[in-house]
Design a protein around this motif. Structure first.
Motif, PDB file in Angstrom:
ATOM      1  N   GLY A   1       0.845  -1.187   0.000  1.00 33.46           N
ATOM      2  CA  GLY A   1       0.000   0.000   0.000  1.00 33.46           C
ATOM      3  C   GLY A   1       0.882   1.239   0.000  1.00 33.46           C
ATOM      4  N   ARG A   2       1.988   1.158  -0.732  1.00 32.93           N
ATOM      5  CA  ARG A   2       2.963   2.265  -0.733  1.00 32.93           C
ATOM      6  C   ARG A   2       2.633   3.246  -1.842  1.00 32.93           C
ATOM      7  NH1 ARG A   2       8.636   2.273   1.046  1.00 32.93           N
ATOM      8  NH2 ARG A   2       9.994   3.556  -0.240  1.00 32.93           N
ATOM      9  N   PRO A   3       2.651   4.553  -1.540  1.00 32.05           N
ATOM     10  CA  PRO A   3       2.399   5.542  -2.595  1.00 32.05           C
ATOM     11  C   PRO A   3       3.462   5.405  -3.689  1.00 32.05           C
ATOM     12  CG  PRO A   3       2.488   6.577  -0.418  1.00 32.05           C
ATOM     13  CD  PRO A   3       2.951   5.173  -0.245  1.00 32.05           C
TER      14      PRO A   3
ATOM     15  N   ASP B   1      15.666  11.309 -11.421  1.00 31.34           N
ATOM     16  CA  ASP B   1      16.817  10.945 -12.260  1.00 31.34           C
ATOM     17  C   ASP B   1      17.940  10.335 -11.418  1.00 31.34           C
ATOM     18  OD1 ASP B   1      17.645  13.161 -10.933  1.00 31.34           O
ATOM     19  OD2 ASP B   1      18.343  14.254 -12.701  1.00 31.34           O
ATOM     20  N   THR B   2      17.583   9.912 -10.199  1.00 31.23           N
ATOM     21  CA  THR B   2      18.572   9.309  -9.296  1.00 31.23           C
ATOM     22  C   THR B   2      18.097   7.928  -8.866  1.00 31.23           C
ATOM     23  OG1 THR B   2      17.469  10.330  -7.409  1.00 31.23           O
ATOM     24  CG2 THR B   2      19.325  11.532  -8.364  1.00 31.23           C
ATOM     25  N   VAL B   3      19.041   7.111  -8.404  1.00 25.37           N
ATOM     26  CA  VAL B   3      18.692   5.785  -7.902  1.00 25.37           C
ATOM     27  C   VAL B   3      19.431   5.540  -6.587  1.00 25.37           C
ATOM     28  CG1 VAL B   3      20.509   4.622  -9.254  1.00 25.37           C
ATOM     29  CG2 VAL B   3      18.507   3.314  -8.487  1.00 25.37           C
TER      30      VAL B   3
ATOM     31  N   ALA C   1      13.827  -3.363  -2.523  1.00 19.40           N
ATOM     32  CA  ALA C   1      13.333  -3.867  -1.241  1.00 19.40           C
ATOM     33  C   ALA C   1      13.058  -2.739  -0.267  1.00 19.40           C
ATOM     34  CB  ALA C   1      14.338  -4.849  -0.637  1.00 19.40           C
ATOM     35  N   PRO C   2      11.817  -2.272  -0.225  1.00 21.04           N
ATOM     36  CA  PRO C   2      11.433  -1.378   0.866  1.00 21.04           C
ATOM     37  C   PRO C   2      11.230  -2.228   2.120  1.00 21.04           C
ATOM     38  CG  PRO C   2       9.512  -1.879  -0.458  1.00 21.04           C
ATOM     39  CD  PRO C   2      10.683  -2.594  -1.098  1.00 21.04           C
ATOM     40  N   SER C   3      11.036  -1.588   3.247  1.00 19.55           N
ATOM     41  CA  SER C   3      10.774  -2.352   4.457  1.00 19.55           C
ATOM     42  C   SER C   3       9.501  -3.184   4.265  1.00 19.55           C
ATOM     43  CB  SER C   3      10.638  -1.408   5.647  1.00 19.55           C
ATOM     44  OG  SER C   3       9.732  -0.367   5.349  1.00 19.55           O
TER      45      SER C   3
ATOM     46  N   LEU D   1      19.894  12.169   3.710  1.00 15.97           N
ATOM     47  CA  LEU D   1      18.451  12.345   3.551  1.00 15.97           C
ATOM     48  C   LEU D   1      17.682  11.638   4.659  1.00 15.97           C
ATOM     49  CD1 LEU D   1      18.099  11.760  -0.304  1.00 15.97           C
ATOM     50  CD2 LEU D   1      18.389  13.921   0.905  1.00 15.97           C
ATOM     51  N   ARG D   2      18.276  10.550   5.156  1.00 15.21           N
ATOM     52  CA  ARG D   2      17.649   9.823   6.267  1.00 15.21           C
ATOM     53  C   ARG D   2      18.761   9.399   7.212  1.00 15.21           C
ATOM     54  NH1 ARG D   2      14.318   4.423   5.012  1.00 15.21           N
ATOM     55  NH2 ARG D   2      16.375   3.536   4.645  1.00 15.21           N
ATOM     56  N   PRO D   3      18.682   9.821   8.491  1.00 15.10           N
ATOM     57  CA  PRO D   3      19.748   9.444   9.427  1.00 15.10           C
ATOM     58  C   PRO D   3      19.680   7.954   9.762  1.00 15.10           C
ATOM     59  CG  PRO D   3      18.051  10.700  10.574  1.00 15.10           C
ATOM     60  CD  PRO D   3      17.658  10.673   9.112  1.00 15.10           C
TER      61      PRO D   3
ATOM     62  N   ARG E   1      13.981  16.153  -0.501  1.00 17.71           N
ATOM     63  CA  ARG E   1      14.736  15.523  -1.580  1.00 17.71           C
ATOM     64  C   ARG E   1      14.513  14.016  -1.549  1.00 17.71           C
ATOM     65  NH1 ARG E   1      19.615  18.357  -2.225  1.00 17.71           N
ATOM     66  NH2 ARG E   1      20.707  16.491  -2.845  1.00 17.71           N
ATOM     67  N   SER E   2      14.232  13.483  -0.364  1.00 19.61           N
ATOM     68  CA  SER E   2      13.917  12.068  -0.248  1.00 19.61           C
ATOM     69  C   SER E   2      12.412  11.981  -0.079  1.00 19.61           C
ATOM     70  CB  SER E   2      14.619  11.469   0.962  1.00 19.61           C
ATOM     71  OG  SER E   2      14.442  10.085   0.974  1.00 19.61           O
ATOM     72  N   PRO E   3      11.697  11.568  -1.130  1.00 20.32           N
ATOM     73  CA  PRO E   3      10.240  11.647  -1.081  1.00 20.32           C
ATOM     74  C   PRO E   3       9.649  10.947   0.143  1.00 20.32           C
ATOM     75  CG  PRO E   3      11.007  11.055  -3.275  1.00 20.32           C
ATOM     76  CD  PRO E   3      12.201  11.010  -2.386  1.00 20.32           C
ATOM     77  N   GLY E   4      10.339   9.915   0.635  1.00 23.17           N
ATOM     78  CA  GLY E   4       9.844   9.180   1.800  1.00 23.17           C
ATOM     79  C   GLY E   4       9.685  10.064   3.021  1.00 23.17           C
ATOM     80  N   GLN E   5      10.453  11.160   3.060  1.00 21.29           N
ATOM     81  CA  GLN E   5      10.416  12.026   4.243  1.00 21.29           C
ATOM     82  C   GLN E   5       9.046  12.650   4.481  1.00 21.29           C
ATOM     83  OE1 GLN E   5      13.502  14.839   3.400  1.00 21.29           O
ATOM     84  NE2 GLN E   5      15.040  13.669   4.468  1.00 21.29           N
TER      85      GLN E   5
HETATM   86  P1  AMP Z   1      12.173   2.217   2.745  1.00 12.56           P
HETATM   87  O1  AMP Z   1      12.453   1.369   1.574  1.00 12.56           O
HETATM   88  O2  AMP Z   1      10.792   2.075   3.260  1.00 12.56           O
HETATM   89  O3  AMP Z   1      13.245   2.071   3.772  1.00 12.56           O
HETATM   90  O4  AMP Z   1      12.312   3.713   2.216  1.00 12.56           O
HETATM   91  C1  AMP Z   1      13.320   4.040   1.282  1.00 12.56           C
HETATM   92  C2  AMP Z   1      13.766   5.450   1.487  1.00 12.56           C
HETATM   93  O5  AMP Z   1      14.760   5.786   0.515  1.00 12.56           O
HETATM   94  C3  AMP Z   1      12.633   6.450   1.311  1.00 12.56           C
HETATM   95  O6  AMP Z   1      12.751   7.451   2.289  1.00 12.56           O
HETATM   96  C4  AMP Z   1      12.886   6.996  -0.077  1.00 12.56           C
HETATM   97  O7  AMP Z   1      12.346   8.267  -0.252  1.00 12.56           O
HETATM   98  C5  AMP Z   1      14.402   6.970  -0.153  1.00 12.56           C
HETATM   99  N1  AMP Z   1      14.861   6.919  -1.552  1.00 12.56           N
HETATM  100  C6  AMP Z   1      14.793   5.887  -2.396  1.00 12.56           C
HETATM  101  N2  AMP Z   1      15.255   6.216  -3.619  1.00 12.56           N
HETATM  102  C7  AMP Z   1      15.623   7.514  -3.548  1.00 12.56           C
HETATM  103  C8  AMP Z   1      16.169   8.450  -4.480  1.00 12.56           C
HETATM  104  N3  AMP Z   1      16.439   8.119  -5.737  1.00 12.56           N
HETATM  105  N4  AMP Z   1      16.414   9.702  -4.041  1.00 12.56           N
HETATM  106  C9  AMP Z   1      16.160  10.050  -2.773  1.00 12.56           C
HETATM  107  N5  AMP Z   1      15.640   9.216  -1.845  1.00 12.56           N
HETATM  108  C10 AMP Z   1      15.377   7.969  -2.214  1.00 12.56           C
END
Ligand code: AMP
Ligand code: MG
Length: 310
Positions: free
Chosen positions: A48-50, A107-109, A131-133, A183-185, A212-216
């Motif tokens: 259910g991830r955006p 444009d980043t990975v 692999a997200p959490s 972007l994430r500590p 910059r990190s959409p997850g934030q």
């Molecule tokens: P999770 O997989 O649930 O641990 O979350 C992955 C984290 O990495 C999220 O906060 C994403 O926004 C971040 N992330 C993944 N790819 C990118 C990217 N290309 N640029 C910036 N942040 C990223």
């Protein structure tokens, strides 16, 4: 209940475009073939991830970086040499062939090599995995196989590696700007990165208007119980306490005796415990005493606690 399946079954599942949860040193990941669009779509569906929240590509061989990153700058090579395998995710400019599904059109990975024997063996056989959490979006990240099953069902394919060692997600560092930016500590902090890179590393503020990190921008790591943090007054029965020093013996008071690593390792499990046992709140005693001696761990932990509070 331990899984009855062996690794070969999970490898076949990945090869046939299915998703499989597996342990890493940080948290459990929900893996899918990084070159298979329909498998990646399943990851978003299951969680259910955006779709605008990009995924981290997990690799077992550092040469794989060149299949995803357009350029591997000297700084990236230094971090890979210094911290991989380990809890560090590196964001680089992507190659055009990297699927937009993974990067949410950026444009980043983001790339990482986990430090876990089962993850290494698994990924070396399947090839790179996104692999997200392995939790439902909005739930705390899973640190045990049973957490994955609690979110996705008893029959969900999960490689059971026991409790994960670190318990908090990887540090994410972006190397595509003029200076390295966290972007994430995570447990690898700006000081460790800076000393390997020989330059200043900055930390993105969580109040950044355009993250910059959409997850934030998503509120992750959230239990049902309300999360409180600070100095503890008179303990209440409906609250689970995670304290630094044992001030009272009671089932709802868990003492960490200043062991910040153990608190990190157990934090998400305690969030889930609080919900399972019906506590209306979980109260984490102030950890400021550790700021000086364990700055990265302190910042990573505080970041997760604050996210869970919102
Ligand atoms: P999770 O997989 O649930 O641990 O979350 C992955 C984290 O990495 C999220 O906060 C994403 O926004 C971040 N992330 C993944 N790819 C990118 C990217 N290309 N640029 C910036 N942040 C990223
Ligand atoms: Mg997550």
């Amino acid at each position: 209940m331990k899984s009855m399946l062996d690794l070969s079954t999970y490898i076949k599942l990945i090869r046939s475009g299915e998703v499989v949860a597996f342990p890493t040193e940080t948290v459990y990941g929900l893996g899918a073939d990084a070159w298979n669009p329909s498998a990646i779509r399943k990851v978003f569906e299951v969680k259910g991830r955006p779709s605008d929240n990009p995924l981290i590509v997990h690799i077992a061989d550092s040469e794989e970086v060149h299949n995803f990153a357009d350029k591997v700058p000297d700084s990236a090579q230094r971090l890979m040499d210094g911290f991989w395998p380990g809890p560090l995710t590196i964001v680089l400019k992507k190659k055009p062939k990297v699927l937009d599904l993974i990067t949410a059109g950026l444009d980043t990975v983001a790339l990482r090599m986990p430090d876990h024997p089962l993850a290494s063996e698994f990924i070396s056989k399947t090839g790179p995995l996104v692999a997200p959490s392995a939790n439902k979006s909005g739930k705390p990240s899973p640190t045990k196989a049973e957490h994955v099953r609690a979110d996705f069902g008893d029959n969900f394919p999960v490689i059971d590696g026991g409790a994960t060692e670190v318990g908090l997600e990887s540090t994410v560092v972006d190397l595509t700007a003029e200076f390295p930016l966290i972007l994430r500590p995570g447990i690898i902090g700006e000081e460790e990165l800076g000393s390997v890179l020989n330059m200043e590393v900055r930390v993105a503020s969580s109040e950044d208007e355009k993250p910059r990190s959409p997850g934030q921008k998503y509120s992750h790591y959230k239990p049902q119980a309300s999360v409180k943090y600070g100095r503890i007054g008179d303990p209440k029965n409906n609250t689970l306490y995670l304290v630094q020093n044992e001030f009272e013996k009671s089932e709802n008071i868990i003492s960490y005796n200043g062991d910040l690593s153990l608190l990190s390792k157990e934090l998400y499990d305690r969030f889930r415990q609080a919900d399972l046992e019906g506590f209306s709140a979980i109260f984490i005693e102030n950890i400021d005493d550790h700021k000086k001696n364990y700055p990265s761990l302190y910042s990573a932990l505080l970041n997760r606690i604050q996210k869970a509070k919102r």
